[in-house]
Write a protein that holds these residues in place. Structure first.
Motif, PDB file in Angstrom:
ATOM      1  N   LEU A   6       0.827  -1.208   0.000  1.00 58.69           N
ATOM      2  CA  LEU A   6       0.000   0.000   0.000  1.00 58.69           C
ATOM      3  C   LEU A   6       0.861   1.258   0.000  1.00 58.69           C
ATOM      4  N   VAL A   7       1.745   1.375   1.013  1.00 60.50           N
ATOM      5  CA  VAL A   7       2.459   2.630   1.207  1.00 60.50           C
ATOM      6  C   VAL A   7       3.709   2.392   2.029  1.00 60.50           C
ATOM      7  N   SER A   8       4.714   3.217   1.784  1.00 62.07           N
ATOM      8  CA  SER A   8       5.886   3.245   2.646  1.00 62.07           C
ATOM      9  C   SER A   8       6.070   4.666   3.174  1.00 62.07           C
ATOM     10  N   PHE A   9       6.699   4.771   4.324  1.00 61.29           N
ATOM     11  CA  PHE A   9       6.767   6.044   5.067  1.00 61.29           C
ATOM     12  C   PHE A   9       8.144   6.170   5.657  1.00 61.29           C
ATOM     13  N   TYR A  10       8.767   7.313   5.412  1.00 57.80           N
ATOM     14  CA  TYR A  10      10.107   7.557   5.937  1.00 57.80           C
ATOM     15  C   TYR A  10      10.266   9.029   6.221  1.00 57.80           C
ATOM     16  N   ASN A  11      10.885   9.332   7.336  1.00 58.98           N
ATOM     17  CA  ASN A  11      11.172  10.730   7.675  1.00 58.98           C
ATOM     18  C   ASN A  11       9.901  11.577   7.658  1.00 58.98           C
ATOM     19  N   ASN A  12       8.843  11.000   8.196  1.00 58.44           N
ATOM     20  CA  ASN A  12       7.560  11.686   8.365  1.00 58.44           C
ATOM     21  C   ASN A  12       6.854  12.039   7.069  1.00 58.44           C
ATOM     22  N   GLU A  13       7.168  11.299   6.018  1.00 59.39           N
ATOM     23  CA  GLU A  13       6.397  11.511   4.810  1.00 59.39           C
ATOM     24  C   GLU A  13       6.317  10.231   3.998  1.00 59.39           C
ATOM     25  N   ILE A  14       5.322  10.185   3.132  1.00 58.81           N
ATOM     26  CA  ILE A  14       5.158   9.026   2.265  1.00 58.81           C
ATOM     27  C   ILE A  14       6.293   9.009   1.255  1.00 58.81           C
ATOM     28  N   SER A  15       6.970   7.864   1.166  1.00 56.83           N
ATOM     29  CA  SER A  15       8.067   7.750   0.210  1.00 56.83           C
ATOM     30  C   SER A  15       7.659   6.980  -1.045  1.00 56.83           C
ATOM     31  N   GLU A  16       6.674   6.137  -0.928  1.00 50.80           N
ATOM     32  CA  GLU A  16       6.176   5.402  -2.086  1.00 50.80           C
ATOM     33  C   GLU A  16       4.755   4.935  -1.776  1.00 50.80           C
ATOM     34  N   LYS A  17       3.907   4.905  -2.789  1.00 52.77           N
ATOM     35  CA  LYS A  17       2.564   4.384  -2.591  1.00 52.77           C
ATOM     36  C   LYS A  17       2.107   3.673  -3.860  1.00 52.77           C
ATOM     37  N   SER A  18       1.157   2.767  -3.678  1.00 50.26           N
ATOM     38  CA  SER A  18       0.622   2.026  -4.809  1.00 50.26           C
ATOM     39  C   SER A  18      -0.663   2.695  -5.289  1.00 50.26           C
ATOM     40  N   GLU A  19      -1.167   2.178  -6.400  1.00 43.16           N
ATOM     41  CA  GLU A  19      -2.409   2.731  -6.944  1.00 43.16           C
ATOM     42  C   GLU A  19      -3.603   2.409  -6.058  1.00 43.16           C
ATOM     43  N   ILE A  20      -3.445   1.414  -5.184  1.00 43.02           N
ATOM     44  CA  ILE A  20      -4.519   1.100  -4.238  1.00 43.02           C
ATOM     45  C   ILE A  20      -4.675   2.235  -3.230  1.00 43.02           C
ATOM     46  N   PHE A  21      -3.592   2.846  -2.890  1.00 43.15           N
ATOM     47  CA  PHE A  21      -3.553   3.872  -1.840  1.00 43.15           C
ATOM     48  C   PHE A  21      -4.092   5.172  -2.400  1.00 43.15           C
ATOM     49  N   ASP A  22      -5.430   5.275  -2.469  1.00 47.42           N
ATOM     50  CA  ASP A  22      -6.028   6.490  -3.020  1.00 47.42           C
ATOM     51  C   ASP A  22      -6.377   7.469  -1.900  1.00 47.42           C
ATOM     52  N   ASP A  23      -7.206   8.446  -2.234  1.00 43.45           N
ATOM     53  CA  ASP A  23      -7.499   9.526  -1.278  1.00 43.45           C
ATOM     54  C   ASP A  23      -8.253   9.046  -0.046  1.00 43.45           C
ATOM     55  N   GLN A  24      -8.786   7.838  -0.087  1.00 42.82           N
ATOM     56  CA  GLN A  24      -9.491   7.298   1.074  1.00 42.82           C
ATOM     57  C   GLN A  24      -8.528   6.841   2.170  1.00 42.82           C
ATOM     58  N   PHE A  25      -7.281   6.689   1.804  1.00 45.33           N
ATOM     59  CA  PHE A  25      -6.279   6.199   2.748  1.00 45.33           C
ATOM     60  C   PHE A  25      -5.361   7.338   3.177  1.00 45.33           C
ATOM     61  N   SER A  26      -4.917   7.264   4.420  1.00 43.79           N
ATOM     62  CA  SER A  26      -3.881   8.180   4.873  1.00 43.79           C
ATOM     63  C   SER A  26      -3.063   7.477   5.948  1.00 43.79           C
ATOM     64  N   VAL A  27      -1.834   7.921   6.108  1.00 42.34           N
ATOM     65  CA  VAL A  27      -0.964   7.380   7.143  1.00 42.34           C
ATOM     66  C   VAL A  27      -0.408   8.528   7.965  1.00 42.34           C
ATOM     67  N   GLU A  28      -0.046   8.171   9.193  1.00 42.10           N
ATOM     68  CA  GLU A  28       0.441   9.193  10.105  1.00 42.10           C
ATOM     69  C   GLU A  28       1.331   8.541  11.143  1.00 42.10           C
ATOM     70  N   ARG A  29       2.318   9.316  11.590  1.00 48.38           N
ATOM     71  CA  ARG A  29       3.118   8.896  12.734  1.00 48.38           C
ATOM     72  C   ARG A  29       2.884   9.963  13.801  1.00 48.38           C
ATOM     73  N   PRO A  30       1.854   9.771  14.604  1.00 50.11           N
ATOM     74  CA  PRO A  30       1.414  10.837  15.510  1.00 50.11           C
ATOM     75  C   PRO A  30       2.394  11.102  16.664  1.00 50.11           C
ATOM     76  N   ASP A  31       3.228  10.105  16.977  1.00 51.70           N
ATOM     77  CA  ASP A  31       4.205  10.312  18.048  1.00 51.70           C
ATOM     78  C   ASP A  31       5.432   9.479  17.694  1.00 51.70           C
ATOM     79  N   GLY A  32       6.347   9.312  18.647  1.00 57.80           N
ATOM     80  CA  GLY A  32       7.596   8.623  18.326  1.00 57.80           C
ATOM     81  C   GLY A  32       7.490   7.124  18.197  1.00 57.80           C
TER      82      GLY A  32
END
Lengths: 114, 114
Positions: free
Chosen positions: A46-72
């Motif tokens: 679906l998605v990869s996340f590095y340094n507090n931002e999305i680094s890669e995402k697939s076509e499945i990961f549309d606007d309905q999806f979001s990721v977050e690192r709310p704390d450490g």
């Protein structure tokens, strides 16, 4: 031995509802991922996340999806308005680095959308 | 684009026998990593073994070894002295330099008979 943890293990929701899946990656890892596995099918990125931002995402990961690192420690996947076809096992994974560094998976959250 | 093919949907093996699970891959990237994961009936994804495309020797981890044949683009998993606890789905996956995502095959369901 350090491991990736995920909560909840199971979630049942009504179509159109928002769900948040939670993950705690391995503490010294820097890259975080979400994958899903529809029943009986292969695992899909679906998605990869590095340094507090999305680094890669697939076509499945549309606007309905979001990721977050709310704390450490936590890493979350939000599905804003669930559809029946979102029913799947969702895996969180983490790795020390990117590229072909080994990704360690959590136990998964089984999501059922009714 | 990367592609992983696992041609054996199911394998049945007697306990204590060795078993080979097939995996072929397709990529135009010169640098990539190959992985095998085990998924027991409980659903979690367990990392087993890794092989880098430039590794000269086949990877080994305990009873697991990876038979890497680069020219044939195959990365078969060999499990020696199989045990009942080896019964599970096995997924071959690959990643490439500069990308974070793992691309998975369809999996092989291995059943160990007593």
């Amino acid at each position: 031995e350090p491991e990736v943890t995920q909560t909840p293990s199971h979630q049942v929701t009504q179509m159109g509802q928002e769900v948040i899946l939670r993950c705690v990656p391995i503490s010294n890892h820097l890259y975080f991922y979400w994958y899903r596995q529809i029943l009986g099918q292969k695992v899909e990125f679906l998605v990869s996340f590095y340094n507090n931002e999305i680094s890669e995402k697939s076509e499945i990961f549309d606007d309905q999806f979001s990721v977050e690192r709310p704390d450490g420690s936590n890493f979350t996947l939000k599905i804003r308005s669930t559809k029946l076809e979102d029913s799947a096992m969702y895996f969180c994974a983490s790795s020390e680095a990117g590229g072909w560094e080994t990704q360690y998976f959590g136990p998964g959250t089984r999501l059922l959308v009714l | 684009a990367q592609k992983i093919t696992q041609t054996q949907p199911g394998m049945f093996v007697q306990e204590k026998e060795a078993v080979t699970l097939d995996c072929t891959y397709d990529t135009s990237d010169p640098s990539y990593g190959l992985f095998w994961y085990k998924q027991p009936s409980s659903g979690e994804m367990i990392f087993l073994i890794y092989q880098g495309s430039y590794d000269q020797q086949n990877a080994t981890e305990g009873r697991y070894s990876l038979n890497f044949q680069k020219a044939r683009k195959s990365a078969n998993l060999v499990i020696s002295a199989s045990q009942l606890g080896d019964s599970a789905m096995y997924f071959c996956a690959m990643s490439r330099q500069g990308a974070q995502k793992l691309v998975f095959g369809q999996g092989t369901r291995l059943t160990i008979n007593p």
